[in-house]
Enzyme design. Structure first.
Site, PDB file in Angstrom:
ATOM      1  N   GLY A  13       0.740  -1.456   0.502  1.00 58.47           N
ATOM      2  CA  GLY A  13       0.505   0.291   0.579  1.00 58.47           C
ATOM      3  C   GLY A  13       0.597   1.230   0.255  1.00 58.47           C
ATOM      4  O   GLY A  13       0.836   1.951   0.486  1.00 58.47           O
ATOM      5  N   SER A  69       1.983   2.912  -2.984  1.00 52.21           N
ATOM      6  CA  SER A  69       1.362   4.775  -4.006  1.00 52.21           C
ATOM      7  C   SER A  69       0.731   6.067  -3.219  1.00 52.21           C
ATOM      8  O   SER A  69       0.797   6.697  -4.066  1.00 52.21           O
ATOM      9  CB  SER A  69      -0.294   3.876  -4.746  1.00 52.21           C
ATOM     10  OG  SER A  69      -0.942   4.011  -3.638  1.00 52.21           O
ATOM     11  N   ARG A  70       0.667   6.088  -2.335  1.00 49.16           N
ATOM     12  CA  ARG A  70       0.414   7.501  -1.792  1.00 49.16           C
ATOM     13  C   ARG A  70       0.115   7.347   0.374  1.00 49.16           C
ATOM     14  O   ARG A  70       0.704   6.226   0.239  1.00 49.16           O
ATOM     15  CB  ARG A  70      -1.322   7.519  -1.591  1.00 49.16           C
ATOM     16  CG  ARG A  70      -2.594   7.022  -2.055  1.00 49.16           C
ATOM     17  CD  ARG A  70      -3.838   6.975  -2.794  1.00 49.16           C
ATOM     18  NE  ARG A  70      -4.546   5.790  -2.508  1.00 49.16           N
ATOM     19  CZ  ARG A  70      -5.093   5.917  -1.622  1.00 49.16           C
ATOM     20  NH1 ARG A  70      -5.161   6.393  -0.888  1.00 49.16           N
ATOM     21  NH2 ARG A  70      -6.052   4.599  -2.684  1.00 49.16           N
ATOM     22  N   VAL A 105      -3.497  -7.619  -1.094  1.00 52.09           N
ATOM     23  CA  VAL A 105      -2.211  -7.885  -0.620  1.00 52.09           C
ATOM     24  C   VAL A 105      -3.762  -8.995   0.171  1.00 52.09           C
ATOM     25  O   VAL A 105      -2.860 -10.140   0.946  1.00 52.09           O
ATOM     26  CB  VAL A 105      -1.861  -6.945   0.865  1.00 52.09           C
ATOM     27  CG1 VAL A 105      -1.148  -6.316  -0.228  1.00 52.09           C
ATOM     28  CG2 VAL A 105      -3.146  -6.416   1.187  1.00 52.09           C
ATOM     29  N   SER A 150      -2.460   0.978  14.919  1.00 47.87           N
ATOM     30  CA  SER A 150      -3.085   1.927  15.067  1.00 47.87           C
ATOM     31  C   SER A 150      -3.320   2.401  16.348  1.00 47.87           C
ATOM     32  O   SER A 150      -3.342   1.289  16.878  1.00 47.87           O
ATOM     33  CB  SER A 150      -4.848   2.136  14.318  1.00 47.87           C
ATOM     34  OG  SER A 150      -5.424   3.148  14.633  1.00 47.87           O
ATOM     35  N   TYR A 167     -12.771  -1.876  11.719  1.00 48.85           N
ATOM     36  CA  TYR A 167     -11.018  -1.773  12.003  1.00 48.85           C
ATOM     37  C   TYR A 167     -10.443  -1.802  12.752  1.00 48.85           C
ATOM     38  O   TYR A 167      -8.621  -2.337  13.090  1.00 48.85           O
ATOM     39  CB  TYR A 167     -10.746  -0.485  11.399  1.00 48.85           C
ATOM     40  CG  TYR A 167      -9.928   0.857  10.848  1.00 48.85           C
ATOM     41  CD1 TYR A 167      -8.906   0.621  10.181  1.00 48.85           C
ATOM     42  CD2 TYR A 167      -9.322   1.438  12.361  1.00 48.85           C
ATOM     43  CE1 TYR A 167      -8.088   1.432   9.574  1.00 48.85           C
ATOM     44  CE2 TYR A 167      -8.093   1.892  11.885  1.00 48.85           C
ATOM     45  CZ  TYR A 167      -7.493   2.053  10.876  1.00 48.85           C
ATOM     46  OH  TYR A 167      -6.253   2.775  10.492  1.00 48.85           O
ATOM     47  N   ILE A 227      -3.506  10.488  11.594  1.00 44.15           N
ATOM     48  CA  ILE A 227      -2.041  11.515  10.099  1.00 44.15           C
ATOM     49  C   ILE A 227      -3.048  11.808   9.120  1.00 44.15           C
ATOM     50  O   ILE A 227      -3.951  11.116   8.484  1.00 44.15           O
ATOM     51  CB  ILE A 227      -1.024   9.903  10.058  1.00 44.15           C
ATOM     52  CG1 ILE A 227      -1.106   9.274  11.024  1.00 44.15           C
ATOM     53  CG2 ILE A 227      -0.611  10.734   8.850  1.00 44.15           C
ATOM     54  CD1 ILE A 227       0.592   9.671  12.029  1.00 44.15           C
TER      55      ILE A 227
HETATM   56  P1  NAP Z   1      -4.449   5.248   2.464  1.00 46.34           P
HETATM   57  O1  NAP Z   1      -3.789   6.706   2.586  1.00 46.34           O
HETATM   58  O2  NAP Z   1      -5.781   5.375   1.579  1.00 46.34           O
HETATM   59  O3  NAP Z   1      -3.890   4.619   1.601  1.00 46.34           O
HETATM   60  C1  NAP Z   1      -3.927   3.580   1.496  1.00 46.34           C
HETATM   61  C2  NAP Z   1      -2.386   2.946   0.213  1.00 46.34           C
HETATM   62  O4  NAP Z   1      -3.339   0.623   0.526  1.00 46.34           O
HETATM   63  C3  NAP Z   1      -3.212   2.892  -1.129  1.00 46.34           C
HETATM   64  O5  NAP Z   1      -1.415   2.675  -1.291  1.00 46.34           O
HETATM   65  C4  NAP Z   1      -3.615   1.559  -1.199  1.00 46.34           C
HETATM   66  O6  NAP Z   1      -3.558   1.570  -3.136  1.00 46.34           O
HETATM   67  C5  NAP Z   1      -2.818   0.864  -0.417  1.00 46.34           C
HETATM   68  N1  NAP Z   1      -4.385  -0.373  -0.130  1.00 46.34           N
HETATM   69  C6  NAP Z   1      -6.064  -0.289  -0.585  1.00 46.34           C
HETATM   70  N2  NAP Z   1      -6.271  -1.732  -0.502  1.00 46.34           N
HETATM   71  C7  NAP Z   1      -5.273  -2.160  -0.387  1.00 46.34           C
HETATM   72  C8  NAP Z   1      -5.312  -3.738  -0.869  1.00 46.34           C
HETATM   73  N3  NAP Z   1      -6.216  -4.481  -0.975  1.00 46.34           N
HETATM   74  N4  NAP Z   1      -3.678  -4.129  -1.214  1.00 46.34           N
HETATM   75  C9  NAP Z   1      -2.343  -3.340  -1.493  1.00 46.34           C
HETATM   76  N5  NAP Z   1      -3.041  -2.075  -1.275  1.00 46.34           N
HETATM   77  C10 NAP Z   1      -4.075  -1.865  -0.489  1.00 46.34           C
HETATM   78  O7  NAP Z   1      -3.998   5.477   3.588  1.00 46.34           O
HETATM   79  P2  NAP Z   1      -2.658   5.594   5.543  1.00 46.34           P
HETATM   80  O8  NAP Z   1      -3.450   6.452   5.655  1.00 46.34           O
HETATM   81  O9  NAP Z   1      -1.829   5.714   4.001  1.00 46.34           O
HETATM   82  O10 NAP Z   1      -2.762   4.523   5.966  1.00 46.34           O
HETATM   83  C11 NAP Z   1      -1.756   3.376   5.647  1.00 46.34           C
HETATM   84  C12 NAP Z   1      -2.203   2.164   6.524  1.00 46.34           C
HETATM   85  O11 NAP Z   1      -1.609   3.471   7.843  1.00 46.34           O
HETATM   86  C13 NAP Z   1      -2.976   1.759   6.810  1.00 46.34           C
HETATM   87  O12 NAP Z   1      -3.310   0.206   8.011  1.00 46.34           O
HETATM   88  C14 NAP Z   1      -3.921   2.424   7.969  1.00 46.34           C
HETATM   89  O13 NAP Z   1      -5.336   1.282   8.888  1.00 46.34           O
HETATM   90  C15 NAP Z   1      -2.809   2.350   8.854  1.00 46.34           C
HETATM   91  N6  NAP Z   1      -2.861   3.822   9.247  1.00 46.34           N
HETATM   92  C16 NAP Z   1      -3.767   5.361   9.318  1.00 46.34           C
HETATM   93  C17 NAP Z   1      -4.103   5.942  10.029  1.00 46.34           C
HETATM   94  C18 NAP Z   1      -4.223   7.618   9.574  1.00 46.34           C
HETATM   95  O14 NAP Z   1      -4.922   8.360  10.810  1.00 46.34           O
HETATM   96  N7  NAP Z   1      -3.932   7.639   8.495  1.00 46.34           N
HETATM   97  C19 NAP Z   1      -3.907   6.254  11.800  1.00 46.34           C
HETATM   98  C20 NAP Z   1      -3.756   4.585  11.694  1.00 46.34           C
HETATM   99  C21 NAP Z   1      -3.499   3.879  11.482  1.00 46.34           C
HETATM  100  P3  NAP Z   1      -4.341   2.284  -4.154  1.00 46.34           P
HETATM  101  O15 NAP Z   1      -3.578   3.999  -4.164  1.00 46.34           O
HETATM  102  O16 NAP Z   1      -3.764   1.555  -5.223  1.00 46.34           O
HETATM  103  O17 NAP Z   1      -5.790   2.123  -3.540  1.00 46.34           O
END
Ligand code: NAP
Length: 242
Positions: free
Chosen positions: A9, A11-12, A61, A139, A152, A185
């Site tokens: 994951g 890409s962003r 994944v 998280s 979640y 985040i």
């Molecule tokens: P995000 O901006 O929504 O990015 C999600 C990433 O995961 C994207 O690269 C997406 O790919 C990829 N993805 C989604 N489903 C997938 C799958 N089935 N197989 C492969 N790749 C997949 O999320 P984020 O905020 O960066 O979060 C990243 C991690 O941190 C997650 O596990 C999230 O639960 C955790 N987290 C985030 C926060 C927060 O506040 N942001 C807080 C705690 C934990 P595409 O771009 O191709 O769709």
């Protein structure tokens, strides 16, 4: 082992920041994405311009065959994976009584199943080399309850259990398994909360701001290089939850 990292994951958001930091620190990195091919390819382009060794691969994944193909591609191009960052994750805010089985299963199979599939797919060469590192992204909702996020939160609690169990089992084999637990985040993921809720949340934060993907990435780098740390959960939340 060669420094080869697979970041799911990436890409962003947080994953892209982790992949970028690792690539700049000398890891050869596989950037994984599901839908956002353009973003993944743009990241590969920019990092290669900086002299980094990176490639990207589309894989869901939650699908073992796709994960195996991604690991094969990484091994052929870069070598065996020495660092796996299980970052890919999805979230959905819903009342508990409204969650349907399909949504429940999808969240569990991406967030938790993804860690299982990717870790199993890279573990063979790590066992042989008696060396390797896995960092799972949980998280703060992996140790505290989250209203309207029970699927979640369940998946993120389970990731912490998986981290601790794998760490106990794999330490004698020279493999470390740790976890980063981010707070709020600033990425696409939190935009679903809407501007009003986000502003209210920001005002509740001790630093009056959200964390950045780069701040999470630096914690992953720390765990990736901290040779005597395993089975730990590193919280990166700006003091939001004690
Ligand atoms: P995000 O901006 O929504 O990015 C999600 C990433 O995961 C994207 O690269 C997406 O790919 C990829 N993805 C989604 N489903 C997938 C799958 N089935 N197989 C492969 N790749 C997949 O999320 P984020 O905020 O960066 O979060 C990243 C991690 O941190 C997650 O596990 C999230 O639960 C955790 N987290 C985030 C926060 C927060 O506040 N942001 C807080 C705690 C934990 P595409 O771009 O191709 O769709």
């Amino acid at each position: 082992m060669k420094k080869v990292a697979l970041v799911t994951g990436s890409s962003r958001g947080i994953g892209a920041a982790i992949a970028s930091l690792l690539a700049r620190e000398g890891w050869a990195v596989c950037i994984n994405y599901l839908q956002q091919r353009e973003k993944a390819e743009a990241l590969v382009f920019h990092l290669r311009e900086e002299g980094c060794t990176v490639l990207c691969h589309q894989a869901d994944v939650s699908d073992r065959a796709q994960v195996d193909a991604m690991v094969r591609h990484t091994e052929e191009e870069l070598g065996h994976v020495s660092l796996l960052v299980n970052n890919a994750g999805i979230a959905k805010q819903q009342l508990f009584q409204d969650i349907d089985a399909e949504t429940w299963n999808r969240i569990l199979s991406v967030n938790l199943g993804g860690c299982f599939h990717c870790s199993q797919a890279v573990i063979g060469p790590m066992l042989k080399a008696h060396s390797g590192c896995i960092v799972n992204i949980s998280s703060i909702w992996g140790s505290h309850g989250a209203s309207c996020e029970s699927a979640y939160s369940s998946s993120k609690h389970a990731i912490i259990g998986l981290t601790r169990s794998m760490a106990a089992e794999l330490a004698p084999s020279g493999i470390r398994v740790n976890c980063v637990a981010p707070g709020v985040i600033d990425t696409d993921m939190i935009q679903a909360l809407g501007p009003d809720t986000l502003e209210q949340l920001r005002l509740e934060m001790p630093f009056k701001r959200f964390g950045t993907p780069e701040e999470v990435a630096r914690s992953v780098l720390h765990l990736a290089t901290a040779d005597y740390i395993t089975g730990q959960v590193l919280t990166v939340d700006g003091g939001f939850i004690f």
